[in-house]
Write a protein that holds these residues in place. Structure first.
Motif, short mmCIF file in Angstrom:
data_model
loop_
_atom_site.label_atom_id
_atom_site.label_comp_id
_atom_site.label_asym_id
_atom_site.label_seq_id
_atom_site.Cartn_x
_atom_site.Cartn_y
_atom_site.Cartn_z
N ALA A 1 45.94 41.27 30.86
CA ALA A 1 44.74 41.17 30.04
C ALA A 1 43.49 41.07 30.93
O ALA A 1 43.56 40.55 32.04
CB ALA A 1 44.83 39.93 29.15
N GLN B 1 39.71 37.72 28.48
CA GLN B 1 40.58 37.66 27.32
C GLN B 1 41.85 36.86 27.57
O GLN B 1 42.73 36.81 26.73
CB GLN B 1 40.93 39.08 26.86
CG GLN B 1 39.73 39.83 26.35
CD GLN B 1 40.09 41.26 25.94
OE1 GLN B 1 41.25 41.65 25.93
NE2 GLN B 1 39.08 42.04 25.62
N ARG B 2 41.95 36.24 28.72
CA ARG B 2 43.15 35.45 29.03
C ARG B 2 43.10 34.10 28.30
O ARG B 2 42.04 33.59 27.97
CB ARG B 2 43.25 35.23 30.54
CG ARG B 2 43.47 36.53 31.27
CD ARG B 2 43.55 36.31 32.75
NE ARG B 2 43.47 37.60 33.42
CZ ARG B 2 43.03 37.78 34.64
NH1 ARG B 2 42.61 36.74 35.35
NH2 ARG B 2 42.98 38.96 35.16
N HIS B 3 44.27 33.54 28.09
CA HIS B 3 44.39 32.27 27.38
C HIS B 3 43.90 31.11 28.24
O HIS B 3 44.24 31.01 29.41
CB HIS B 3 45.85 31.99 27.00
CG HIS B 3 46.35 32.84 25.90
ND1 HIS B 3 46.90 34.08 26.12
CD2 HIS B 3 46.40 32.64 24.56
CE1 HIS B 3 47.28 34.60 24.97
NE2 HIS B 3 46.97 33.75 24.00
N ASP C 1 49.09 37.52 29.74
CA ASP C 1 47.76 37.39 30.35
C ASP C 1 47.65 38.12 31.68
O ASP C 1 46.54 38.41 32.13
CB ASP C 1 47.41 35.92 30.56
CG ASP C 1 46.96 35.25 29.28
OD1 ASP C 1 46.75 35.96 28.28
OD2 ASP C 1 46.81 34.01 29.29
N LYS D 1 51.87 28.68 35.62
CA LYS D 1 51.00 29.84 35.81
C LYS D 1 51.18 30.48 37.19
O LYS D 1 51.40 31.68 37.29
CB LYS D 1 49.55 29.44 35.56
CG LYS D 1 48.62 30.61 35.39
CD LYS D 1 47.25 30.10 34.97
CE LYS D 1 46.38 31.23 34.52
NZ LYS D 1 45.09 30.76 34.01
#
Length: 105
Positions: free
Chosen positions: A12, A16-18, A9, A49
């Motif tokens: 990304a 579009q990240r989770h 991510d 994260k």
């Protein structure tokens, strides 16, 4: 598995990240993980994260800027508003506030 998703991510686009929900669903659907609760995944993502960002050299932005001034050399002025009851009537006043530098180099 979660670390791999979070690491991917980093490159990304933002949209579009989770999300935690998407990570949880991928663990169940793609990796057949059925013994982890959503709460456990959410707590792990919240902890890992920021750590992954730091490990990848993309740590948190520096948001505090240290200032150093000679005592009394600079000042900050601002105005505030207050309400005062004067002869039974509520009146608004604008008051100046002056703050001198007090930190020495």
């Amino acid at each position: 598995m979660i670390d791999h998703m979070l690491l991917a991510d980093l490159d990304a686009p933002r949209k579009q990240r989770h999300t935690v929900v998407r990570i949880y669903r991928r663990l169940i659907n793609e990796h057949a993980v059925d013994d982890a609760s959503y709460q456990v995944v959410r707590d792990y993502v919240a902890k890992r994260k920021p750590e992954i960002r730091v490990e990848a050299g993309r740590g948190p932005a520096q948001v505090f800027i240290e200032q150093s001034h000679l005592a009394g050399a600079e000042a900050e002025v601002d105005f505030g508003e207050t309400a005062v009851r004067l002869r039974g009537e509520l009146v608004k006043y604008r008051l100046p506030c002056l703050r001198l530098s007090t930190r020495t180099c």
